[in-house]
Motif scaffolding. Sequence first.
Motif, mmCIF file in Angstrom:
data_model
loop_
_atom_site.group_PDB
_atom_site.id
_atom_site.type_symbol
_atom_site.label_atom_id
_atom_site.label_comp_id
_atom_site.label_asym_id
_atom_site.label_seq_id
_atom_site.Cartn_x
_atom_site.Cartn_y
_atom_site.Cartn_z
ATOM 1 N N ASP A 86 0.840 -1.206 0.000
ATOM 2 C CA ASP A 86 0.000 0.000 0.000
ATOM 3 C C ASP A 86 0.869 1.247 0.000
ATOM 4 O O ASP A 86 0.535 2.257 -0.622
ATOM 5 C CB ASP A 86 -0.897 0.029 1.249
ATOM 6 N N TYR A 96 1.129 7.421 -6.225
ATOM 7 C CA TYR A 96 1.022 8.748 -5.610
ATOM 8 C C TYR A 96 2.287 9.041 -4.823
ATOM 9 O O TYR A 96 2.746 8.199 -4.042
ATOM 10 C CB TYR A 96 -0.172 8.816 -4.655
ATOM 11 N N LEU A 99 3.492 11.074 -1.858
ATOM 12 C CA LEU A 99 2.774 11.704 -0.753
ATOM 13 C C LEU A 99 3.597 12.697 0.053
ATOM 14 O O LEU A 99 3.072 13.690 0.539
ATOM 15 C CB LEU A 99 2.244 10.621 0.203
ATOM 16 N N ALA A 129 2.422 5.838 -2.501
ATOM 17 C CA ALA A 129 1.271 4.989 -2.201
ATOM 18 C C ALA A 129 0.667 4.424 -3.481
ATOM 19 O O ALA A 129 0.701 5.065 -4.537
ATOM 20 C CB ALA A 129 0.204 5.771 -1.434
ATOM 21 N N LYS A 173 -2.309 3.616 -5.884
ATOM 22 C CA LYS A 173 -3.483 4.445 -6.166
ATOM 23 C C LYS A 173 -4.789 3.796 -5.704
ATOM 24 O O LYS A 173 -5.655 4.466 -5.135
ATOM 25 C CB LYS A 173 -3.538 4.789 -7.646
ATOM 26 N N SER A 233 -4.990 3.784 -1.894
ATOM 27 C CA SER A 233 -5.305 5.104 -1.343
ATOM 28 C C SER A 233 -6.815 5.331 -1.278
ATOM 29 O O SER A 233 -7.296 6.097 -0.452
ATOM 30 C CB SER A 233 -4.656 6.206 -2.190
ATOM 31 N N GLY A 287 -7.729 4.924 2.539
ATOM 32 C CA GLY A 287 -7.408 6.350 2.538
ATOM 33 C C GLY A 287 -7.283 6.970 3.911
ATOM 34 O O GLY A 287 -6.366 7.749 4.176
ATOM 35 N N ILE A 325 -4.060 5.797 5.604
ATOM 36 C CA ILE A 325 -2.901 6.374 4.921
ATOM 37 C C ILE A 325 -2.783 7.870 5.230
ATOM 38 O O ILE A 325 -1.682 8.377 5.478
ATOM 39 C CB ILE A 325 -2.988 6.120 3.400
ATOM 40 N N ASP A 326 -3.895 8.562 5.249
ATOM 41 C CA ASP A 326 -3.876 9.996 5.584
ATOM 42 C C ASP A 326 -3.330 10.219 6.988
ATOM 43 O O ASP A 326 -2.563 11.160 7.232
ATOM 44 C CB ASP A 326 -5.289 10.598 5.480
#
Length: 209
Positions: free
Chosen positions: A65, A82, A84, A182, A184, A187, A191, A194-195
């Motif tokens: 991930d 992505y 990040l 990350a 896609k 995410s 999400g 991960i955030d």
Amino acid sequence: MLNIALPKGRLGEKVYDMFARAGYPCPALLENSRKLIFENEEAGVRYFWVKPSDVAIYVERGAADIGVAGKDILLEYRPDVYELLDLKTGICRMAVAAKKDFRDDTTRALRVATKFSNIAEHYYLSKGRDIDIIHLNGSIEIAPILGLSDVIVDIVETGTTLKENDLIVYDTVVPISARLIANKSGSRFKGGEIDRLVAEMAKIVEEKE
């Protein structure tokens, strides 16, 4: 559970410490072992060690991930991931180097030895310079010494290897550092987690500065 691909070596050990401080510890990873996959169910994380140049592949293909890859890998291979966060570690630069007496003969193509053919091509294209790329996988520094190339494009950290081979840096192509990347699809499905991870890692990066 978050699957995280770490680059083998010093960089991976440094960034693991950042993940642990961000709330994703996995003590088994620090044990002297030949294992490549480590889990901490309580923290909801699974780590695995991979070759640094392969991290982006594992992330792009969804086996991981999250991962940590150098900006050089992202620029060279342009994986569909992505980017990040700049982790502000593993700092170095992609540079053009050559012998001290190098003079660019613009009447012919410049011979460039490198492991990073796409980065070199893009750099010289932006300068309108015609080049002949010689793709090598190691010992790039000896190419101009033996007359194989005029210059090299390679990663420079301390510059010691260049000095020991009587080469000097002529230009910086791009600064390099480790980036948090990350998958896609991951995410979208993970999400929130991960955030949260990115927010915690960003705080740790700020503390270092």
